[in-house]
Enzyme design. Structure first.
Site, PDB file in Angstrom:
ATOM      1  N   LEU A  34       0.807  -1.220   0.000  1.00 15.32           N
ATOM      2  CA  LEU A  34       0.000   0.000   0.000  1.00 15.32           C
ATOM      3  C   LEU A  34       0.841   1.271   0.000  1.00 15.32           C
ATOM      4  O   LEU A  34       1.899   1.339   0.627  1.00 15.32           O
ATOM      5  CB  LEU A  34      -0.917  -0.001   1.232  1.00 15.32           C
ATOM      6  CG  LEU A  34      -1.869  -1.201   1.324  1.00 15.32           C
ATOM      7  CD1 LEU A  34      -2.706  -1.116   2.603  1.00 15.32           C
ATOM      8  CD2 LEU A  34      -2.777  -1.306   0.110  1.00 15.32           C
ATOM      9  N   GLU A  36       0.288   5.893  -0.734  1.00 16.25           N
ATOM     10  CA  GLU A  36      -0.678   6.990  -0.546  1.00 16.25           C
ATOM     11  C   GLU A  36      -1.872   6.921  -1.501  1.00 16.25           C
ATOM     12  O   GLU A  36      -2.943   7.413  -1.183  1.00 16.25           O
ATOM     13  CB  GLU A  36       0.020   8.337  -0.701  1.00 16.25           C
ATOM     14  CG  GLU A  36       0.603   8.891   0.590  1.00 16.25           C
ATOM     15  CD  GLU A  36      -0.468   9.144   1.675  1.00 16.25           C
ATOM     16  OE1 GLU A  36      -1.597   9.516   1.339  1.00 16.25           O
ATOM     17  OE2 GLU A  36      -0.150   8.956   2.850  1.00 16.25           O
ATOM     18  N   HIS A  38      -3.481   4.187  -2.536  1.00 16.89           N
ATOM     19  CA  HIS A  38      -4.455   3.307  -1.884  1.00 16.89           C
ATOM     20  C   HIS A  38      -5.072   3.999  -0.670  1.00 16.89           C
ATOM     21  O   HIS A  38      -6.273   3.911  -0.413  1.00 16.89           O
ATOM     22  CB  HIS A  38      -3.788   2.022  -1.381  1.00 16.89           C
ATOM     23  CG  HIS A  38      -3.124   1.196  -2.439  1.00 16.89           C
ATOM     24  ND1 HIS A  38      -1.760   1.057  -2.523  1.00 16.89           N
ATOM     25  CD2 HIS A  38      -3.635   0.453  -3.438  1.00 16.89           C
ATOM     26  CE1 HIS A  38      -1.462   0.255  -3.529  1.00 16.89           C
ATOM     27  NE2 HIS A  38      -2.576  -0.125  -4.112  1.00 16.89           N
TER      28      HIS A  38
HETATM   29  P1  AMP Z   1      -3.749  -2.030  -6.965  1.00 19.42           P
HETATM   30  O1  AMP Z   1      -3.281  -2.439  -5.615  1.00 19.42           O
HETATM   31  O2  AMP Z   1      -2.654  -1.534  -7.856  1.00 19.42           O
HETATM   32  O3  AMP Z   1      -4.630  -3.067  -7.610  1.00 19.42           O
HETATM   33  O4  AMP Z   1      -4.665  -0.769  -6.747  1.00 19.42           O
HETATM   34  C1  AMP Z   1      -5.788  -0.822  -5.911  1.00 19.42           C
HETATM   35  C2  AMP Z   1      -6.614   0.415  -6.102  1.00 19.42           C
HETATM   36  O5  AMP Z   1      -5.839   1.564  -5.805  1.00 19.42           O
HETATM   37  C3  AMP Z   1      -7.097   0.581  -7.548  1.00 19.42           C
HETATM   38  O6  AMP Z   1      -8.429   1.047  -7.559  1.00 19.42           O
HETATM   39  C4  AMP Z   1      -6.148   1.600  -8.095  1.00 19.42           C
HETATM   40  O7  AMP Z   1      -6.698   2.360  -9.160  1.00 19.42           O
HETATM   41  C5  AMP Z   1      -5.917   2.469  -6.877  1.00 19.42           C
HETATM   42  N1  AMP Z   1      -4.660   3.202  -7.025  1.00 19.42           N
HETATM   43  C6  AMP Z   1      -3.434   2.698  -7.312  1.00 19.42           C
HETATM   44  N2  AMP Z   1      -2.535   3.691  -7.432  1.00 19.42           N
HETATM   45  C7  AMP Z   1      -3.206   4.849  -7.229  1.00 19.42           C
HETATM   46  C8  AMP Z   1      -2.844   6.227  -7.226  1.00 19.42           C
HETATM   47  N3  AMP Z   1      -1.595   6.618  -7.460  1.00 19.42           N
HETATM   48  N4  AMP Z   1      -3.801   7.139  -6.983  1.00 19.42           N
HETATM   49  C9  AMP Z   1      -5.089   6.764  -6.747  1.00 19.42           C
HETATM   50  N5  AMP Z   1      -5.493   5.484  -6.736  1.00 19.42           N
HETATM   51  C10 AMP Z   1      -4.573   4.541  -6.970  1.00 19.42           C
END
Ligand code: AMP
Length: 294
Positions: A34, A36, A38
């Site tokens: 995780l 920022e 997330h």
């Molecule tokens: P992940 O763990 O990469 O599958 O991401 C989980 C959730 O966090 C997804 O909905 C992503 O779009 C969101 N997320 C990942 N990186 C970012 C970011 N930099 N800004 C905002 N949301 C993010």
């Protein structure tokens, strides 16, 4: 806070919250490691919902053979500490066998949208995403689920999925959180050296420049894409994989740009690491969050 590994336990806890306590449930699906980005989703879930569930599951079905499933960063101890600070109620962290037991055979495919952009570059990726999101929604039955604009196509596909299958969850999409350098936060940034992270800032720079050119009056998608490619060429350590200039809702490729919301989505390789990012033209005036303010 309770860490739940079994789907049955997660289902029964969620059922009890809904039935007996009449509380709203917010779900933040993640693959852990995780950052920022997330945590901005978790913060919003905490603000909006009575009970917050964060799922931490590196979903094998959304990785193609040869992608980074095995080496994807995993650190549940650190994630748990962060989520404790954010007052999360439940972490749902099942094993792969728990989600995909022997004999598992049902996949969810959001047609059309899943084949474009990232789907073209990563066949099967969105089938894996739509399948795990459906499974998580069925286990937790959240009132609200929180996703990031960083994965813009994923958000469009999940909205379609929820609509088409009449899932009883409201999807909320939060702005992309960036490093002060402009680099979109991503668990995969941890694969990059400091020099590579610095080189990767060209991605956001190119997107911002394209947006400025659009604002200055450019309405020809081809010329905007050419300009974006040229910006990437100023940084030899980064190789553009694709640029898509599309309708932000339908992902339909555009030639002439008008006043509808338009998504410019890119994927780029920094060494062997593939990163994605995007920017919206004509979007609602939601400000992106930089880490300093997050
Ligand atoms: P992940 O763990 O990469 O599958 O991401 C989980 C959730 O966090 C997804 O909905 C992503 O779009 C969101 N997320 C990942 N990186 C970012 C970011 N930099 N800004 C905002 N949301 C993010």
């Amino acid at each position: 806070m309770e860490i739940i590994n079994r789907r049955q336990r997660m289902s029964s806890v969620a059922r009890k919250i809904r039935r007996e306590q009449d509380q709203t449930i917010g779900l933040v699906p993640t693959m852990g490691a995780l950052h920022e980005g997330h945590l901005s989703l978790v913060r919003e879930a905490r603000r909006m919902c009575d009970i917050v569930v964060v799922s931490v599951f590196v979903n094998p079905t959304q990785f193609a053979p040869g992608e980074d499933f095995e080496r994807y960063p995993r650190d549940l101890t650190k994630d748990t500490a962060l989520l404790t600070d954010y007052n999360v109620d439940y972490i749902f962290a099942p094993t792969v066998e728990e989600i995909y037991p022997k004999g598992f055979a049902t996949y969810v495919n959001v047609g059309g949208l899943s084949k474009l952009l990232e789907g073209e570059a990563r066949p099967g990726h969105f089938r894996g995403v739509a399948t795990i999101v459906t499974i998580l929604f069925n286990i937790v039955r959240p009132d609200f689920a929180f996703f990031g604009q960083k994965d813009a196509q994923q958000a469009v596909i999940i909205r379609r999925l929820v609509k088409d299958l009449s899932l009883d969850t409201e999807v909320l999409v939060m702005p992309t959180v960036r490093e002060d350098s402009g680099l979109a936060m991503s668990s995969r940034n941890s694969y990059l050296s400091a020099e590579e992270q610095e080189a990767a800032t060209v991605i956001h720079r190119a997107l911002v420049k394209a947006k400025e050119t659009f604002k200055a009056g450019e309405r020809h998608a081809g010329r905007l894409a050419d300009q974006l490619r040229a910006t990437f060429e100023t940084e030899p350590r980064v190789r553009l994989d694709y640029v898509g200039i599309v309708d932000a809702d339908t992902l339909e490729r555009l030639d002439k740009l008008d006043d509808r919301p338009i998504l410019i989505a890119v994927a780029a390789f920094v060494g062997k690491i593939r990163l994605i990012d995007n920017i919206v033209l004509n979007g609602a005036k939601k400000k992106e969050i930089s880490s300093a303010k997050a």
